[in-house]
Motif scaffolding. Structure first.
Motif, PDB file in Angstrom:
ATOM      1  N   LEU A   1       0.820  -1.207   0.000  1.00  0.00           N
ATOM      2  CA  LEU A   1       0.000   0.000   0.000  1.00  0.00           C
ATOM      3  C   LEU A   1       0.857   1.261   0.000  1.00  0.00           C
ATOM      4  CD1 LEU A   1      -2.804   1.344   0.233  1.00  0.00           C
ATOM      5  CD2 LEU A   1      -2.525   1.189   2.712  1.00  0.00           C
ATOM      6  N   ILE A   2       1.856   1.305   0.854  1.00  0.00           N
ATOM      7  CA  ILE A   2       2.705   2.492   0.926  1.00  0.00           C
ATOM      8  C   ILE A   2       3.444   2.712  -0.395  1.00  0.00           C
ATOM      9  CG2 ILE A   2       4.771   3.477   2.013  1.00  0.00           C
ATOM     10  CD1 ILE A   2       3.767   2.220   4.649  1.00  0.00           C
ATOM     11  N   THR A   3       3.991   1.653  -0.947  1.00  0.00           N
ATOM     12  CA  THR A   3       4.692   1.749  -2.225  1.00  0.00           C
ATOM     13  C   THR A   3       3.759   2.250  -3.320  1.00  0.00           C
ATOM     14  OG1 THR A   3       6.141  -0.054  -1.549  1.00  0.00           O
ATOM     15  CG2 THR A   3       6.070   0.450  -3.898  1.00  0.00           C
ATOM     16  N   SER A   4       2.535   1.731  -3.332  1.00  0.00           N
ATOM     17  CA  SER A   4       1.546   2.128  -4.336  1.00  0.00           C
ATOM     18  C   SER A   4       1.126   3.589  -4.173  1.00  0.00           C
ATOM     19  CB  SER A   4       0.326   1.207  -4.229  1.00  0.00           C
ATOM     20  OG  SER A   4      -0.711   1.646  -5.041  1.00  0.00           O
ATOM     21  N   VAL A   5       0.904   4.006  -2.941  1.00  0.00           N
ATOM     22  CA  VAL A   5       0.482   5.396  -2.680  1.00  0.00           C
ATOM     23  C   VAL A   5       1.580   6.372  -3.092  1.00  0.00           C
ATOM     24  CG1 VAL A   5      -0.021   7.047  -0.829  1.00  0.00           C
ATOM     25  CG2 VAL A   5      -1.203   4.849  -0.887  1.00  0.00           C
ATOM     26  N   LEU A   6       2.824   6.058  -2.746  1.00  0.00           N
ATOM     27  CA  LEU A   6       3.923   6.944  -3.137  1.00  0.00           C
ATOM     28  C   LEU A   6       4.035   7.028  -4.662  1.00  0.00           C
ATOM     29  CD1 LEU A   6       6.677   5.983  -0.533  1.00  0.00           C
ATOM     30  CD2 LEU A   6       5.370   8.114  -0.640  1.00  0.00           C
ATOM     31  N   ALA A   7       3.891   5.888  -5.324  1.00  0.00           N
ATOM     32  CA  ALA A   7       3.991   5.873  -6.788  1.00  0.00           C
ATOM     33  C   ALA A   7       2.842   6.643  -7.429  1.00  0.00           C
ATOM     34  CB  ALA A   7       4.008   4.435  -7.298  1.00  0.00           C
ATOM     35  N   SER A   8       1.623   6.448  -6.942  1.00  0.00           N
ATOM     36  CA  SER A   8       0.479   7.129  -7.557  1.00  0.00           C
ATOM     37  C   SER A   8       0.502   8.628  -7.300  1.00  0.00           C
ATOM     38  CB  SER A   8      -0.842   6.524  -7.085  1.00  0.00           C
ATOM     39  OG  SER A   8      -1.066   6.811  -5.728  1.00  0.00           O
ATOM     40  N   ALA A   9       1.136   9.051  -6.218  1.00  0.00           N
ATOM     41  CA  ALA A   9       1.257  10.482  -5.923  1.00  0.00           C
ATOM     42  C   ALA A   9       2.503  11.081  -6.554  1.00  0.00           C
ATOM     43  CB  ALA A   9       1.289  10.695  -4.408  1.00  0.00           C
ATOM     44  N   ALA A  10       3.291  10.240  -7.229  1.00  0.00           N
ATOM     45  CA  ALA A  10       4.549  10.667  -7.847  1.00  0.00           C
ATOM     46  C   ALA A  10       5.464  11.325  -6.812  1.00  0.00           C
ATOM     47  CB  ALA A  10       4.283  11.596  -9.030  1.00  0.00           C
ATOM     48  N   VAL A  11       5.535  10.685  -5.645  1.00  0.00           N
ATOM     49  CA  VAL A  11       6.369  11.189  -4.557  1.00  0.00           C
ATOM     50  C   VAL A  11       7.442  10.151  -4.277  1.00  0.00           C
ATOM     51  CG1 VAL A  11       6.404  11.759  -2.090  1.00  0.00           C
ATOM     52  CG2 VAL A  11       4.493  12.516  -3.514  1.00  0.00           C
ATOM     53  N   SER A  12       8.655  10.615  -4.190  1.00  0.00           N
ATOM     54  CA  SER A  12       9.768   9.736  -3.843  1.00  0.00           C
ATOM     55  C   SER A  12       9.900   9.707  -2.323  1.00  0.00           C
ATOM     56  CB  SER A  12      11.049  10.277  -4.466  1.00  0.00           C
ATOM     57  OG  SER A  12      12.160   9.609  -3.932  1.00  0.00           O
ATOM     58  N   SER A  13      10.363   8.600  -1.814  1.00  0.00           N
ATOM     59  CA  SER A  13      10.552   8.524  -0.366  1.00  0.00           C
ATOM     60  C   SER A  13      11.535   9.590   0.116  1.00  0.00           C
ATOM     61  CB  SER A  13      11.016   7.126   0.046  1.00  0.00           C
ATOM     62  OG  SER A  13      12.234   6.817  -0.574  1.00  0.00           O
ATOM     63  N   SER A  14      12.462   9.998  -0.731  1.00  0.00           N
ATOM     64  CA  SER A  14      13.421  11.045  -0.348  1.00  0.00           C
ATOM     65  C   SER A  14      12.756  12.420  -0.231  1.00  0.00           C
ATOM     66  CB  SER A  14      14.580  11.100  -1.335  1.00  0.00           C
ATOM     67  OG  SER A  14      14.117  11.436  -2.620  1.00  0.00           O
ATOM     68  N   ASP A  15      11.543  12.560  -0.789  1.00  0.00           N
ATOM     69  CA  ASP A  15      10.812  13.823  -0.686  1.00  0.00           C
ATOM     70  C   ASP A  15      10.134  14.003   0.678  1.00  0.00           C
ATOM     71  OD1 ASP A  15      11.431  14.411  -3.326  1.00  0.00           O
ATOM     72  OD2 ASP A  15       9.583  13.498  -4.093  1.00  0.00           O
ATOM     73  N   LEU A  16      10.046  12.928   1.461  1.00  0.00           N
ATOM     74  CA  LEU A  16       9.323  12.976   2.729  1.00  0.00           C
ATOM     75  C   LEU A  16      10.219  13.517   3.838  1.00  0.00           C
ATOM     76  CD1 LEU A  16       7.556   9.501   2.542  1.00  0.00           C
ATOM     77  CD2 LEU A  16       6.595  11.733   1.956  1.00  0.00           C
ATOM     78  N   ALA A  17       9.702  14.514   4.554  1.00  0.00           N
ATOM     79  CA  ALA A  17      10.442  15.068   5.687  1.00  0.00           C
ATOM     80  C   ALA A  17      10.150  14.273   6.951  1.00  0.00           C
ATOM     81  CB  ALA A  17      10.055  16.527   5.901  1.00  0.00           C
ATOM     82  N   ALA A  18       8.931  13.764   7.074  1.00  0.00           N
ATOM     83  CA  ALA A  18       8.520  12.973   8.238  1.00  0.00           C
ATOM     84  C   ALA A  18       7.214  12.275   7.880  1.00  0.00           C
ATOM     85  CB  ALA A  18       8.318  13.857   9.465  1.00  0.00           C
ATOM     86  N   VAL A  19       6.872  11.266   8.658  1.00  0.00           N
ATOM     87  CA  VAL A  19       5.611  10.553   8.477  1.00  0.00           C
ATOM     88  C   VAL A  19       4.907  10.526   9.826  1.00  0.00           C
ATOM     89  CG1 VAL A  19       4.525   8.356   7.887  1.00  0.00           C
ATOM     90  CG2 VAL A  19       6.576   9.084   6.663  1.00  0.00           C
ATOM     91  N   GLU A  20       3.683  10.985   9.845  1.00  0.00           N
ATOM     92  CA  GLU A  20       2.865  10.981  11.059  1.00  0.00           C
ATOM     93  C   GLU A  20       1.948   9.769  11.009  1.00  0.00           C
ATOM     94  OE1 GLU A  20       1.245  12.350  14.668  1.00  0.00           O
ATOM     95  OE2 GLU A  20       2.986  13.082  13.581  1.00  0.00           O
TER      96      GLU A  20
END
Length: 121
Positions: free
Chosen positions: A58-77
């Protein structure tokens, strides 16, 4: 019966978020008997391996569909009971490119902050 058992299991899950082995008394779970549940964190992680795999997908799919790289994330709540389970937090951190994983007890505030952050874009 089921509700009482769920409450005892929830207490055990919370306990295992802080210790490697937990023991919880389940008074009145079964009529005329006291029950004691004992579980190790490792055994619990084995029990949740399938849902944890689904979370990875799910996380991999959500990041891909949002075109967001994990390196773009500052934090996860994270919010909810599963947020306390160390293996879940660790997996989220790993999938988020080692971004800090934070927990808030107030899920409404966490949602409001997320919406405010999205509104800025």
């Amino acid at each position: 019966f089921e509700l009482r058992l769920r409450r005892v299991c929830a207490r055990l899950k919370k306990l295992l978020s802080t210790v490697d082995q937990g023991k919880v008394d389940g008074d009145s779970v079964v009529p005329d008997a006291d029950v004691q549940l004992t579980l190790t964190r490792g055994a619990m992680e084995g029990l949740i391996s399938e849902p944890l795999s689904a979370l990875r997908t799910l996380i991999t799919s959500v990041l891909a569909s949002a075109a967001v790289s994990s390196s773009d994330l500052a934090a996860v709540e994270v919010v909810g009971g599963g947020a306390r389970i160390p293996s879940i937090s660790e997996e989220i951190r790993r999938l988020a490119g080692n971004a800090p994983v934070t927990r808030t007890l107030d899920s409404s505030a966490a949602v409001a902050l997320g919406a405010a952050g999205l509104a800025r874009f």
